[in-house]
Scaffold this active site. Structure first.
Site, PDB file in Angstrom:
ATOM      1  N   GLU A   9       0.808  -1.218   0.000  1.00  0.00           N
ATOM      2  CA  GLU A   9       0.000   0.000   0.000  1.00  0.00           C
ATOM      3  C   GLU A   9       0.846   1.276   0.000  1.00  0.00           C
ATOM      4  O   GLU A   9       0.325   2.356  -0.201  1.00  0.00           O
ATOM      5  CB  GLU A   9      -1.005   0.001   1.144  1.00  0.00           C
ATOM      6  CG  GLU A   9      -0.386   0.028   2.516  1.00  0.00           C
ATOM      7  CD  GLU A   9      -1.428  -0.202   3.610  1.00  0.00           C
ATOM      8  OE1 GLU A   9      -2.512  -0.718   3.329  1.00  0.00           O
ATOM      9  OE2 GLU A   9      -1.126   0.153   4.759  1.00  0.00           O
ATOM     10  N   SER A  10       2.151   1.147   0.193  1.00  0.00           N
ATOM     11  CA  SER A  10       3.033   2.304   0.041  1.00  0.00           C
ATOM     12  C   SER A  10       3.169   2.700  -1.426  1.00  0.00           C
ATOM     13  O   SER A  10       3.816   3.707  -1.719  1.00  0.00           O
ATOM     14  CB  SER A  10       4.406   2.001   0.644  1.00  0.00           C
ATOM     15  OG  SER A  10       4.938   0.820   0.082  1.00  0.00           O
TER      16      SER A  10
END
Lengths: 269, 250
Positions: free
Chosen positions: B54-55
């Site tokens: 999700e980064s």
């Protein structure tokens, strides 16, 4: 127009008590040096906005700078809790902390709406979750074209955005790369912005995939090498994972925390 | 495999979770145990799997499981790195990603998840990290797999807070809410594997790990856990799986 100044001067001009401040950087490029300067300047009643509060906001909250937190994931990544955040929410120490929480998708879309000059953004999300009941900036909306029920989130326009980047040129154009998170959206959504950089250079050599923020959307640029530590700046510094692991013990205890802030922030320059 | 030199319950859980990714093309990975299992899958049963964090890193191939989802190794080894807005809006939301891999502090019989608070929301007993990417991973991946330790503190009768929706309140719930992914297809614990009953959507114990008594799994579940009539035993970890796991964690 960006002015190149020292960090204390920039933050004294940019951030006032009671402001809504977004200090972005998703694990990477977290503007820790700027947060420490805010603690030294004794800012109070801030609304702190960040997708991942991380250690940077654990420190600001524990130091008593914040009245409210707007966030989407508040842990110490890979380690556990943010104990100063927990102490504030669970016990009101050092003061009560109002919270407004989202999912990552919801919060980033609030920045997108703010950067876009729109009052809200639309996403598929939140349906069936209890977040809808506890967060006022989430509301259902019907698509005018298909009749589909979707979710709206209100725009976020912080008073100030603070980010850290790899470099800037002498005009104040800023370049950052690697994991770029929501920094561009935060700067474009905010009324004022401060950017700390690893270095100021004569010419910004192009970097594949880099985000470029022109000097005319930025107010202050400050050269602060290592200003992301214990986070990192790709190409310049490494993430100090040991610091994050060790922070767990420091932050669990109020006295240990205060001693850490005294030694590493208040008595440091 | 139950002697002291054999694999631990934790190893078995990680291996079982990795196996659940066999044949998958793309996986949205949560941090911690899901990340370890996803990287074990890449080293064993799913060598070409595209891991998405999700980064904003797509196609990460970290040599070791990262401490955080934003470690440099995820970006340096990725096919591409995109902004937070892009990862959620363009990549997750439209339903392009096969499998979402999640953990939780509480899970109920319909595999709804709580990662927000234990106790009352306004004055919680334990303030947990919160939602992160999980609500939209649970909503939009084609399917999700949940990994949790099997204790009655985690597998509870009622969630204190619904952060991410699994099968809601049962049949038809996801459709009514407009959630387009199929939801949780497996819950993997250190005792066995639970799957939703195709009719009721309630989780049923379908497999126990080597040496685990199904009665123990029932005792350690906060609701009356149903056991599948054709309950199977999980295949013990192979030497190759354990070697790959050691290589990742040593």
């Amino acid at each position: 127009m960006a002015r190149l100044t020292a960090l204390p001067e920039a933050l004294a001009a940019a951030v006032r008590d009671g402001d809504a401040v977004a200090m972005e950087g998703f694990t990477h490029l977290i503007p820790h040096a700027a947060a420490h300067e805010l603690i030294r300047q004794g800012r109070r009643d801030l609304t702190l906005i960040r997708m991942t509060p991380d250690v940077i906001y654990d420190q600001l909250i524990g130091a008593g700078c914040a009245a409210k937190l707007v966030f989407s994931w508040g842990g110490n990544p890979g380690v556990g809790s943010l104990h100063r955040l927990r102490d504030a929410v669970e016990h009101g120490w050092p003061r009560d902390l109002a919270i407004e929480e989202h999912s990552h998708a919801g919060l980033v879309n609030r920045y997108v709406a703010g950067a876009s000059g729109l009052p809200f953004a639309v996403l598929r999300g939140y349906a069936g979750t209890d977040l809808v009941d506890v967060t006022d900036s989430i509301a259902p909306i019907t698509c005018p074209f298909t009749g589909e029920r979707l979710t709206a989130v209100s725009a976020l326009n912080p008073d100030v955005a603070v980010i850290h980047a790899q470099r800037a040129d002498r005009e104040g154009n800023v370049q950052l790369w690697g994991i770029v998170g929501a920094q561009k959206e935060a700067v474009l959504a905010a009324r004022r912005s401060v950017v700390t950089v690893e270095e100021v250079v004569d010419v910004l050599a192009p970097v594949p995939g880099a985000v470029f923020l022109p000097h005319w959307v930025i107010d202050w640029v400050c050269e602060v090498p290592g200003g992301a530590a214990p986070s990192y700046a790709a190409g310049y510094t490494e993430r100090d994972n040991d610091f994050y692991r060790d922070w767990d013990a420091v932050s669990r205890d109020r006295d240990a925390f205060r001693a850490w802030i005294d030694a590493n922030v208040l008595e440091a320059e | 495999m139950n002697d002291r030199s054999g694999p631990s319950a934790e190893d078995m859980m990680t291996v079982a979770a990795a196996r659940a990714l066999a044949g998958k093309r793309t996986c949205f990975v949560g941090i911690g145990l899901p990340s370890l299992a996803a990287n074990l899958a890449r080293a064993t049963c799913a060598p070409g799997i595209v891991l998405i964090y999700e980064s904003g890193t797509i196609g990460s191939k970290p040599p070791r499981p990262p401490l955080s989802i934003g470690d440099g190794s995820l970006a340096e080894t990725a096919d591409t790195v995109v902004s937070s807005a892009e990862i959620f809006n363009y990549w997750l939301q439209p339903g392009r990603i096969d499998t979402g891999f999640l953990g939780a502090a509480q899970l109920d019989r319909y595999a709804n998840l709580n990662t927000t608070v234990i106790g009352d929301y306004a004055r919680p007993k334990v303030r947990l990290p919160g939602a992160g990417g999980a609500p939209e991973i649970a909503a939009s991946c084609k399917e999700t797999i949940v990994v949790v330790r099997h204790t009655p503190r985690i597998l509870v009768d009622r969630l204190d807070f619904t952060t991410s929706v699994g099968h809601g309140d049962g049949p038809g719930a996801r459709e009514r809410l407009g959630l387009r992914g199929a939801g949780p297809v497996k819950v993997i614990t250190d005792l066995g594997v639970l799957e939703p009953d195709p009719g009721t959507r309630e989780l049923v114990l379908v497999s126990v790990h080597p040496g685990v008594d199904p009665a123990e799994a029932r005792t350690r579940t906060g609701w009356p856990l149903r056991v599948a009539p054709d309950l199977t035993a999980t295949e013990p970890p192979t030497r190759a799986e354990l070697d790959a796991l050691r290589a990742l964690t040593s």
